[in-house]
Design a protein around this motif. Structure first.
Motif, short mmCIF file in Angstrom:
data_model
loop_
_atom_site.label_atom_id
_atom_site.label_comp_id
_atom_site.label_asym_id
_atom_site.label_seq_id
_atom_site.Cartn_x
_atom_site.Cartn_y
_atom_site.Cartn_z
N ALA A 131 0.85 -1.19 0.00
CA ALA A 131 0.00 0.00 0.00
C ALA A 131 0.88 1.24 0.00
O ALA A 131 2.07 1.17 0.35
N ALA A 172 1.07 5.14 1.44
CA ALA A 172 0.53 6.09 2.41
C ALA A 172 1.19 7.44 2.21
O ALA A 172 2.41 7.52 2.02
N ILE A 180 -3.58 5.19 1.19
CA ILE A 180 -3.92 5.53 2.57
C ILE A 180 -3.57 6.99 2.80
O ILE A 180 -2.40 7.37 2.74
N VAL A 216 -3.01 9.85 5.15
CA VAL A 216 -2.62 9.91 6.56
C VAL A 216 -2.70 11.34 7.08
O VAL A 216 -2.23 12.28 6.44
N SER A 219 -10.49 8.59 10.44
CA SER A 219 -10.68 7.61 9.38
C SER A 219 -11.29 8.25 8.15
O SER A 219 -12.28 8.95 8.21
N GLY A 271 -11.55 6.06 5.56
CA GLY A 271 -11.81 4.82 4.84
C GLY A 271 -13.29 4.50 4.76
O GLY A 271 -14.17 5.30 5.07
N GLY A 278 0.34 4.49 8.15
CA GLY A 278 -0.30 3.76 7.07
C GLY A 278 -0.38 2.28 7.36
O GLY A 278 -1.40 1.62 7.07
N ARG A 287 -3.16 1.61 9.89
CA ARG A 287 -4.47 1.72 9.28
C ARG A 287 -4.73 0.58 8.29
O ARG A 287 -5.84 0.05 8.21
N PHE A 288 -3.70 0.21 7.55
CA PHE A 288 -3.83 -0.87 6.58
C PHE A 288 -4.18 -2.18 7.27
O PHE A 288 -4.99 -2.98 6.77
N THR A 321 -8.51 2.08 4.08
CA THR A 321 -7.87 2.67 2.90
C THR A 321 -8.78 3.78 2.37
O THR A 321 -9.90 3.96 2.84
N ASP A 322 -8.29 4.51 1.39
CA ASP A 322 -9.01 5.69 0.92
C ASP A 322 -9.15 5.72 -0.60
O ASP A 322 -8.30 5.17 -1.33
#
Length: 387
Positions: free
Chosen positions: A76, A78, A108, A110, A283, A285, A351, A354-355, A360-361
């Motif tokens: 991923a 970030a 991601i 951040v 968040s 996501g 990242g 969060r991953f 994710t975004d």
């Protein structure tokens, strides 16, 4: 092990890092802009943004080469999406979007402040939620309860200037140049912290917040008077900042034994990307991932005092906070010095955190010049939108 490419460009440092979910820093490259901004005594946003454009892609290529990886090996990408100087933030975020789209990797976005807030967990695997955080940097000075990834409760903020801003302005007043923090600290070691009478704004106040504007003005008057050595002014200023930080943290800790303890949330709530109530607060996501994010959160009274942000590199502040934690029988964690100032490793680690929670975004996520960690915090007297 997941591998995250982290990209940082929120102010005057361009950086790229490859971070493993096992806390391995596989590579880290950073390019500063000190010489470009030195003639102006501070960061010029347009100059900073142009420098990011010039160096960010080569930095990413160099980091991948250092780690012996190709973009396809990354799980991923970030990047800092705010807060910060919007031109620089856009450069890094657009670069991350392009790489994510080209390689088919998750993006991601951040929060830069979350990067600082979680950076101690990159350095110390034993640090668990919740913890009490003093986030102290050039643009922010806050006390937060960190309950989990994306879960932050702001207990105090500055009502005017941040501590780091006061350090930089003091350096400019004393003719020390830029960046100011390290130079003030070095000069302070040669001075007497008691020689110059300087104020401690809000010291002992029932109000929970910080204030440094009056201290900054007092430094200017002391310098203009010609009655004090620069070394003594620097030492007195630094000690005043230390006293204010410790006093405000003492107040926050004293509240932990009250009936309405700030460390125990009355409800679990949060917000979506547009500000609707939905935790975690940072968040961006998918909504279905919010319950997953709660899995790593354990709201309650913190057992560890943590300091993060650029000003956390100051030795006098670190020593005072370590002593404060000991007086309250708390653990104390401060990141290594290189993780205190802006870097891509903390963005990569945020990242990774969060991953791991499936956060994710989308590629149309926007850069944000302002992005509070706790959008629902009560507005502080005199505080602007950055609070």
């Amino acid at each position: 092990m997941a591998i995250i490419l982290g990209i940082e460009s929120s102010c005057d440092e361009s950086a790229a890092a490859l971070i493993g979910s096992d806390r391995t820093v596989l590579a880290h490259r950073l390019a500063g802009q000190e010489e470009a901004h030195k003639p102006y005594g501070g960061v010029v946003p347009e100059i900073a943004a142009r420098a990011h454009v010039q160096v960010l892609t080569p930095l990413i290529e160099a980091a991948l080469k250092d780690a012996g990886l190709a973009l396809d090996d990354v799980d991923a990408i970030a990047a800092t999406a705010g807060p910060g100087l919007i031109g620089g933030v856009m450069v890094g975020l657009v670069t991350a979007k392009a790489l994510a789209m080209a390689a088919g990797k998750p993006l991601i976005a951040v929060n830069h402040l979350e990067g600082h807030a979680l950076s101690p967990r990159l350095a110390d695997a034993s640090l668990e939620f919740p913890y009490l955080l003093l986030l102290v940097s050039g643009g922010h000075c806050q006390i937060l309860c960190v309950d989990g990834v994306g879960q932050y409760r702001r207990l105090a903020t500055t009502i005017d200037d941040a501590a780091g801003e006061a350090f930089d302005k003091t350096a400019k007043i004393l003719g020390l140049g830029y960046p100011g923090g390290p130079r003030v600290e070095a000069l302070a070691k040669q001075g007497d912290p008691k020689a110059v009478p300087l104020p401690r704004p809000l010291l002992g106040s029932a109000e929970p917040h910080f204030s440094f504007a009056g201290l900054k003005s007092a430094v200017l008057r002391a310098a203009q008077s010609g009655a004090h050595r620069p070394e003594d002014i620097a030492a007195g200023f630094q000690q005043a900042v230390v006293d204010c930080l410790v006093d405000r943290l003492e107040r926050a800790l004293s509240q932990s034994s009250s009936t309405h303890s700030p460390f125990v949330p009355s409800e679990v709530e949060g917000r979506d990307r547009k500000g609707s109530r939905m935790r975690p607060s940072t968040s961006l996501g998918n909504a279905e991932n919010v319950e997953t994010a709660f899995a790593g959160a354990t709201p309650g009274k913190p057992k560890t005092l943590v300091v993060a942000g650029g000003v956390a590199a100051n030795g006098a502040i670190r020593s005072a906070l370590e002593a404060l934690a000991a007086r309250h029988a708390m653990g104390f964690v401060a990141p290594p010095l290189w993780l205190c100032t802006d870097n891509a490793a903390m963005i990569g680690w945020a990242g990774a955190e969060r991953f791991a929670l499936g956060l994710t975004d989308p590629l149309d996520i926007a850069a944000r010049p302002r992005w509070p960690l706790d959008p629902e915090a009560e507005a502080a007297r005199g505080a602007g939108v950055k609070a």
